[in-house]
Design a protein around this motif. Structure first.
Motif, PDB file in Angstrom:
ATOM      1  N   GLN A 131      28.903  28.349  25.670  1.00 23.37           N
ATOM      2  CA  GLN A 131      28.409  28.357  27.048  1.00 23.37           C
ATOM      3  C   GLN A 131      29.227  27.421  27.923  1.00 23.37           C
ATOM      4  OE1 GLN A 131      24.405  27.244  25.999  1.00 23.37           O
ATOM      5  NE2 GLN A 131      23.601  29.310  26.368  1.00 23.37           N
ATOM      6  N   LEU A 132      29.584  26.268  27.362  1.00 21.09           N
ATOM      7  CA  LEU A 132      30.391  25.306  28.108  1.00 21.09           C
ATOM      8  C   LEU A 132      31.764  25.887  28.429  1.00 21.09           C
ATOM      9  CD1 LEU A 132      30.438  22.432  29.242  1.00 21.09           C
ATOM     10  CD2 LEU A 132      31.365  21.656  27.061  1.00 21.09           C
ATOM     11  N   GLU A 133      32.362  26.606  27.498  1.00 19.66           N
ATOM     12  CA  GLU A 133      33.658  27.232  27.727  1.00 19.66           C
ATOM     13  C   GLU A 133      33.565  28.285  28.830  1.00 19.66           C
ATOM     14  OE1 GLU A 133      37.621  28.256  27.520  1.00 19.66           O
ATOM     15  OE2 GLU A 133      36.559  26.504  26.747  1.00 19.66           O
ATOM     16  N   ASN A 134      32.466  29.054  28.826  1.00 21.17           N
ATOM     17  CA  ASN A 134      32.274  30.070  29.859  1.00 21.17           C
ATOM     18  C   ASN A 134      32.143  29.436  31.241  1.00 21.17           C
ATOM     19  OD1 ASN A 134      32.304  31.902  27.805  1.00 21.17           O
ATOM     20  ND2 ASN A 134      30.092  32.230  27.764  1.00 21.17           N
ATOM     21  N   ILE A 135      31.424  28.310  31.306  1.00 16.77           N
ATOM     22  CA  ILE A 135      31.266  27.604  32.580  1.00 16.77           C
ATOM     23  C   ILE A 135      32.625  27.103  33.069  1.00 16.77           C
ATOM     24  CG2 ILE A 135      30.324  25.537  33.674  1.00 16.77           C
ATOM     25  CD1 ILE A 135      28.317  27.760  33.378  1.00 16.77           C
ATOM     26  N   LYS A 136      33.447  26.619  32.152  1.00 13.40           N
ATOM     27  CA  LYS A 136      34.773  26.126  32.541  1.00 13.40           C
ATOM     28  C   LYS A 136      35.642  27.267  33.067  1.00 13.40           C
ATOM     29  CE  LYS A 136      34.960  22.067  29.543  1.00 13.40           C
ATOM     30  NZ  LYS A 136      35.619  21.435  28.377  1.00 13.40           N
ATOM     31  N   ILE A 137      35.504  28.441  32.473  1.00 11.66           N
ATOM     32  CA  ILE A 137      36.247  29.609  32.959  1.00 11.66           C
ATOM     33  C   ILE A 137      35.820  29.940  34.383  1.00 11.66           C
ATOM     34  CG2 ILE A 137      36.558  32.101  32.680  1.00 11.66           C
ATOM     35  CD1 ILE A 137      36.425  31.637  29.645  1.00 11.66           C
ATOM     36  N   ILE A 138      34.497  29.913  34.629  1.00 16.37           N
ATOM     37  CA  ILE A 138      33.987  30.172  35.981  1.00 16.37           C
ATOM     38  C   ILE A 138      34.537  29.139  36.958  1.00 16.37           C
ATOM     39  CG2 ILE A 138      31.910  30.185  37.426  1.00 16.37           C
ATOM     40  CD1 ILE A 138      30.386  31.293  35.011  1.00 16.37           C
ATOM     41  N   SER A 139      34.543  27.886  36.550  1.00  9.47           N
ATOM     42  CA  SER A 139      35.017  26.809  37.421  1.00  9.47           C
ATOM     43  C   SER A 139      36.497  26.967  37.744  1.00  9.47           C
ATOM     44  CB  SER A 139      34.756  25.451  36.758  1.00  9.47           C
ATOM     45  OG  SER A 139      35.195  24.400  37.591  1.00  9.47           O
ATOM     46  N   ARG A 140      37.330  27.191  36.713  1.00  7.09           N
ATOM     47  CA  ARG A 140      38.770  27.351  36.946  1.00  7.09           C
ATOM     48  C   ARG A 140      39.048  28.566  37.819  1.00  7.09           C
ATOM     49  NH1 ARG A 140      39.567  26.143  31.274  1.00  7.09           N
ATOM     50  NH2 ARG A 140      39.842  28.358  30.881  1.00  7.09           N
ATOM     51  N   SER A 141      38.401  29.671  37.502  1.00  7.00           N
ATOM     52  CA  SER A 141      38.642  30.901  38.243  1.00  7.00           C
ATOM     53  C   SER A 141      38.190  30.772  39.687  1.00  7.00           C
ATOM     54  CB  SER A 141      37.918  32.076  37.567  1.00  7.00           C
ATOM     55  OG  SER A 141      38.352  32.227  36.242  1.00  7.00           O
ATOM     56  N   SER A 142      37.044  30.122  39.909  1.00  2.11           N
ATOM     57  CA  SER A 142      36.522  29.961  41.265  1.00  2.11           C
ATOM     58  C   SER A 142      37.449  29.115  42.121  1.00  2.11           C
ATOM     59  CB  SER A 142      35.132  29.322  41.227  1.00  2.11           C
ATOM     60  OG  SER A 142      34.226  30.119  40.508  1.00  2.11           O
ATOM     61  N   ASN A 143      37.970  28.043  41.542  1.00  4.72           N
ATOM     62  CA  ASN A 143      38.891  27.184  42.293  1.00  4.72           C
ATOM     63  C   ASN A 143      40.161  27.922  42.674  1.00  4.72           C
ATOM     64  OD1 ASN A 143      38.041  24.237  42.644  1.00  4.72           O
ATOM     65  ND2 ASN A 143      37.432  24.639  40.529  1.00  4.72           N
ATOM     66  N   MET A 144      40.733  28.659  41.732  1.00  5.83           N
ATOM     67  CA  MET A 144      41.950  29.395  42.036  1.00  5.83           C
ATOM     68  C   MET A 144      41.666  30.536  43.014  1.00  5.83           C
ATOM     69  SD  MET A 144      44.334  27.824  40.427  1.00  5.83           S
ATOM     70  CE  MET A 144      45.701  28.968  40.432  1.00  5.83           C
ATOM     71  N   LEU A 145      40.516  31.212  42.846  1.00  6.54           N
ATOM     72  CA  LEU A 145      40.155  32.297  43.742  1.00  6.54           C
ATOM     73  C   LEU A 145      39.998  31.785  45.165  1.00  6.54           C
ATOM     74  CD1 LEU A 145      39.260  35.212  44.280  1.00  6.54           C
ATOM     75  CD2 LEU A 145      36.938  34.546  43.644  1.00  6.54           C
ATOM     76  N   LEU A 146      39.371  30.644  45.311  1.00  3.65           N
ATOM     77  CA  LEU A 146      39.183  30.063  46.636  1.00  3.65           C
ATOM     78  C   LEU A 146      40.525  29.789  47.302  1.00  3.65           C
ATOM     79  CD1 LEU A 146      37.259  28.821  48.761  1.00  3.65           C
ATOM     80  CD2 LEU A 146      37.599  26.647  47.600  1.00  3.65           C
ATOM     81  N   ALA A 147      41.447  29.228  46.560  1.00  2.00           N
ATOM     82  CA  ALA A 147      42.763  28.915  47.125  1.00  2.00           C
ATOM     83  C   ALA A 147      43.498  30.184  47.538  1.00  2.00           C
ATOM     84  CB  ALA A 147      43.582  28.138  46.110  1.00  2.00           C
TER      85      ALA A 147
END
Length: 671
Positions: free
Chosen positions: A199-215
């Motif tokens: 679950q922690l790995e999935n959250i990190k994927i969401i976090s990384r993807s969201s940051n890059m998507l925002l940029a």
């Protein structure tokens, strides 16, 4: 009769291109004059136009302008030189705005496809109509009148540009609000100790993807900044493996849906750390890999990274994205990298897309002083190449330090029916001087396992499920690593399987292999070190003790995010919904807060006016005010500081930046 072009060979001409085109137009126009120049984009055209006058003492005889610039570029040039002769270059099938040019006095046009005859006639006609000597002797009062006229048109044009910029700034702010919630909540959840590792790995994927998507969204919303040359390229330290991990997260779902295999191949000589712009590099590579998957129905998409040349300071890396897709014909290759252009109309109908991606990629690569091009064989696939010079990082070599040299003697086996994936893993292991056997055929697995003893076995999940590895491990001391596809790793049922020592998801990168080897040798991987650093920073915030903080923020979700990020600290947090509540709070409270996080865009009284009002009262001189905004433009940050704010945080709020600001202003110690 001799061609009039021969008589006009003394003419000087500037060709303003809207974007990169083939060389045909340039060659035709070059034949008109012995002083021909071309420019790309709005800002470069104006720069070349002004520089020409500085160098030669006079302006160009003719300026040919792509009609897609509209009237703005024409007005800017005529403001500089009201007597400039301008020719509009148009396409016969795309002449929707010709009326605007006619109405505003522009009557000279060149229609594509350009030919020597059409250019000959246009130049001859203009030269016959205009008395060139008379135009050079125009009275000062006439020039002043013309300048005044164009000043008005220029002012109108500038107002439209300002309105467009305001719209994009507003749109960016609206998008950042929900993105702030996604990124903020995911950051909070990474500290939730009730989550399991998956679950922690999935959250990190969401976090990384969201940051890059925002940029990336920010760049799409402000595409005009790229054309105007206002996009700035960063030079920050980054780990090449982080880019590869991000690419894997972003593309693996799409590739899994199509059954396309993704592999990464990195040359051994390439370093781990560089100085450059990881966001722009990721954006370019993601676009190319997405395109490769999009136009590939079966087979593989591979990313190769090679070192072309290297000095003590700079290394030039070549990124090649190769696919086994539909490929392109030579005439389709000529249309690549142009805005809003697909290789063909059939392609657009079948695969969709706006055609903006490759154009943005080309301009970003150009801003990084790099090159981008493509090679293709119709029906056999394509390769896109990107060469980018990067500054070498402080750790210019890939100095992964294995916990023991004994690992290099491990007898290792790779079992995978996917040839490209197996060879990619073999190449990565070879970097650590680990020799590995490869078994590609299922029929050969049992015989290989019976014939030779192995210390470490990498086995694809499908083959693992076929054979009884539980019985195998009972009589062998082999460590077993199961190779999973990205989508399966998220839904993995193997995580509690006692037969499996470790799971490894495809596609691989060097850091992943290093972490696996270190883990199997019972040594914490580099990732654990990063965790300790993060924890250490938060512990320092906890050690700040009790301080009162006021959050001026009208969005409830943003309030919840900030509270969640600081929930384990002793900081006392209070909220105000607008600037008026902030001023009222300061007047009523006997104990003032140490610090205010001031949102810029609040109703009733915004952050700028609220800060200016606070700074008028000397009683609040020691009060620290930190601006909060989704607007990253340099002028907005400067405006915030001029209003009296000490610092500025961008939304979505990054937890490390939040902690750094708190430590800087509450402990008087910078991070």
């Amino acid at each position: 009769m001799n061609s009039p072009l021969k008589a006009y060979k003394h003419l000087s001409l500037l060709y303003a291109q809207y974007n990169d085109e083939n060389l045909h137009n340039q060659e035709i126009l070059r034949s008109v004059s012995n002083n021909f120049q071309s420019s790309l984009g709005f800002q470069e055209t104006l720069k070349k136009y002004k520089n020409f006058k500085k160098l030669f003492g006079f302006y160009y005889d003719f300026v040919v302008i792509d009609h897609r610039f509209g009237l703005d570029l024409c007005y800017h040039i005529l403001y500089i030189n009201p007597t400039q002769k301008i020719i509009i270059r148009v396409k016969l099938y795309n002449n929707e705005n010709l009326c605007d040019f006619y109405v505003n006095g522009f009557e000279h046009f060149l229609y594509e496809p350009l030919s020597k005859l059409s250019v000959d006639k246009s130049i001859h006609k203009i030269t016959e109509i205009a008395d060139y000597n008379r135009l050079l002797k125009v009275q000062d009062d006439n020039i002043a009148r013309m300048r005044q006229e164009y000043e008005k048109k220029l002012e109108t044009s500038q107002q439209k540009l300002d309105e467009k910029n305001k719209f994009f700034a507003s749109m960016s702010h609206e998008i950042r609000t929900p993105m702030n919630a996604i990124i903020g909540i995911s950051q909070i959840m990474t500290d939730d100790h009730t989550l399991n590792k998956q679950q922690l790995e999935n959250i990190k994927i969401i976090s990384r993807s969201s940051n890059m998507l925002l940029a990336i969204i920010n760049d799409i919303l402000d595409f005009s900044k790229i054309e105007a040359g206002k996009i700035s390229i960063e030079k920050t330290s980054f780990d090449l493996n982080m880019i590869l991990s991000y690419l894997a997260d972003m593309i693996s779902l799409k590739s899994h849906e199509k059954g396309i295999k993704i592999t990464f191949e990195v040359e051994h000589s390439i370093a781990k750390n560089y100085l450059g712009d990881p966001l722009r590099i990721s954006q370019v590579l993601l676009n190319l890999i997405n395109n490769a998957v999009k136009f590939t129905d079966h087979g593989h998409v591979s990313l190769y990274i090679r070192a072309l040349k290297s000095t003590n300071k700079i290394s030039t890396l070549e990124f090649e994205v190769k696919d086994s897709g539909i490929g392109m014909k030579e005439e389709q290759l000529q249309k690549l990298f142009q805005s809003y252009t697909q290789a063909s109309s059939d392609t657009s109908r079948k695969y969709g897309g706006t055609g903006l991606g490759l154009s943005i990629a080309k301009q970003l690569v150009k801003l990084m002083d790099g090159e981008i091009w493509a090679q293709s064989s119709y029906g056999k696939g394509s390769s896109f190449f990107v060469n980018i010079p990067l500054y070498n990082g402080s750790d210019s070599k890939r100095n992964y330090r294995l916990p023991s040299k004994k690992i290099m003697q491990w007898r290792t086996l790779i079992i995978d029916s996917d040839k490209e994936s197996a060879h990619s893993l073999h190449n990565l292991l070879d970097y650590f001087h680990i020799k590995a056997d490869i078994v590609l055929k299922v029929d050969d697995v049992q015989e290989t396992l019976n014939k030779k003893r192995f210390d470490l076995v990498f086995v694809d999940e499908d083959i693992f499920n076929i054979f009884n590895f539980k019985a195998f491990k009972k009589y062998n001391s082999s460590k077993i690593v199961v190779l999973e596809n990205w989508i399966n790793s998220i839904k993995s049922n193997n995580i509690h399987n006692e037969t499996i020592d470790k799971l490894l998801k495809k596609p691989f990168n060097q850091q992943m292999i290093f972490d696996i080897l270190s883990h199997l040798y019972n040594v914490n991987a580099t990732l654990e070190t990063h965790k300790e650093i993060d924890v250490s920073l938060k512990e320092r915030v906890k050690a700040l003790g009790k301080h009162k903080i006021l959050i001026a923020e009208d969005n409830l979700i943003n309030q919840k995010v900030i509270r969640g990020l600081l929930i384990d600290t002793e900081l006392e947090i209070e909220f105000a919904y607008d600037g008026l509540e902030v001023l009222e709070y300061l007047q009523l409270k006997q104990e003032l807060p140490r610090l205010i996080f001031m949102d810029i865009n609040m109703p009733n009284l915004d952050g700028y006016m609220t800060t200016q009002s606070i700074r008028k009262d000397v009683a609040y001189a020691s009060l620290v005010i930190i601006g909060l905004s989704g607007n990253s433009q340099a002028e907005e940050i400067q405006k915030a500081k001029e209003s009296g704010m000490q610092d500025y945080l961008l939304k979505p709020i990054q937890v490390q930046e939040l902690y750094a600001v708190l430590l800087k202003y509450l402990s008087h110690t910078e991070v």
